[in-house]
Design a protein around this motif. Sequence first.
Motif, PDB file in Angstrom:
ATOM      1  N   PRO A  92     -26.036  44.620  56.388  1.00  0.00           N
ATOM      2  CA  PRO A  92     -26.227  45.089  55.009  1.00  0.00           C
ATOM      3  C   PRO A  92     -25.420  44.314  53.976  1.00  0.00           C
ATOM      4  CG  PRO A  92     -25.849  46.929  56.500  1.00  0.00           C
ATOM      5  CD  PRO A  92     -25.533  45.684  57.262  1.00  0.00           C
ATOM      6  N   LEU A  93     -24.397  43.581  54.420  1.00  0.00           N
ATOM      7  CA  LEU A  93     -23.542  42.841  53.491  1.00  0.00           C
ATOM      8  C   LEU A  93     -24.046  41.435  53.209  1.00  0.00           C
ATOM      9  CD1 LEU A  93     -20.054  43.835  54.978  1.00  0.00           C
ATOM     10  CD2 LEU A  93     -21.335  44.961  53.139  1.00  0.00           C
ATOM     11  N   VAL A  94     -25.031  40.983  53.986  1.00  0.00           N
ATOM     12  CA  VAL A  94     -25.549  39.626  53.822  1.00  0.00           C
ATOM     13  C   VAL A  94     -26.568  39.617  52.686  1.00  0.00           C
ATOM     14  CG1 VAL A  94     -26.771  37.732  54.946  1.00  0.00           C
ATOM     15  CG2 VAL A  94     -25.181  39.144  56.255  1.00  0.00           C
ATOM     16  N   PRO A  95     -26.383  38.773  51.679  1.00  0.00           N
ATOM     17  CA  PRO A  95     -27.254  38.829  50.497  1.00  0.00           C
ATOM     18  C   PRO A  95     -28.648  38.252  50.696  1.00  0.00           C
ATOM     19  CG  PRO A  95     -25.634  37.080  50.262  1.00  0.00           C
ATOM     20  CD  PRO A  95     -25.269  37.821  51.516  1.00  0.00           C
ATOM     21  N   LEU A  96     -28.785  37.205  51.510  1.00  0.00           N
ATOM     22  CA  LEU A  96     -30.070  36.548  51.686  1.00  0.00           C
ATOM     23  C   LEU A  96     -30.851  37.195  52.824  1.00  0.00           C
ATOM     24  CD1 LEU A  96     -28.973  32.809  51.326  1.00  0.00           C
ATOM     25  CD2 LEU A  96     -29.941  34.313  49.580  1.00  0.00           C
TER      26      LEU A  96
END
Length: 271
Positions: free
Chosen positions: A94-98
């Motif tokens: 969930p913390l990964v933007p892409l």
Amino acid sequence: MPPLSVMTDWPPWAAMWTLAAAIFMFCKGVSWLPQRRTAPWRQVAYFTLWPGLDAQAFLDPGPLPSDQRASFGEWIFAFAKVALGAALVWGMAPLVPLEYMQAWVGMAGLAFLLHFGSFHVLSCAWRALGVNARPLMDWPVLADSVSDFWSKRWNLAFRDLTHRFLFRPLVARGFARGGLLAVFVFSGVVHDAVISLPAGGGYGLPTAYFTLQALALFCERSRFGKRIGLGKGVIGRLFTAIVVLGPASALFHPWFARNVIVPFLAVIGAT
């Protein structure tokens, strides 16, 4: 399995899991047919509570030697991989933007949660009961050759099935190279069915990936490959990493990441 015309109306992730389950159960049936003489409860357990495909070992009524049973440390290690998988899926993804990178983190997490973790826990449990259920992953990171990776360390369930029913029969007829190529092409077609078909794109890329693995193995075993050490030592490890990991985006291609994995992560509350 529902007809494909019905599955086209399903979410791609649901189609993926249904196809995977159907193919897996078919493989279970193929591996089980010659092994009918054993206790009924163990036959049911083989189909429902064990992901391996070596029916001969699992259904063997003989007791498992004590030195093959899981130690306390192995139990801890198995559960640690489950925890790592959960942390990657619900903590890091969930913390990964892409989205594309999010899908890869999620896939890594699911691999640790299932193949490396939960399946290892099941192996420990069955061996504690005296059943021959060896782990399906055997430290693939330690592979020093492409042959070592695919034949001894990665997903031994699929290896057991294809070696017994595809590779050995072709070798017995004098088609050693053809048998090896057939195993990898078959694996590619299966992955195309489970990955590309639900994703609606990337057709042929998984098959190309596994065909490349076979060609790399031929190169590794060639005179030139042996002379430069492609199948051992540091060079062998480097060659294996390049061959296995380098084209991995063709196996788990963008269509699969975008259309199947990202929506599935959302469904299970990982994004």
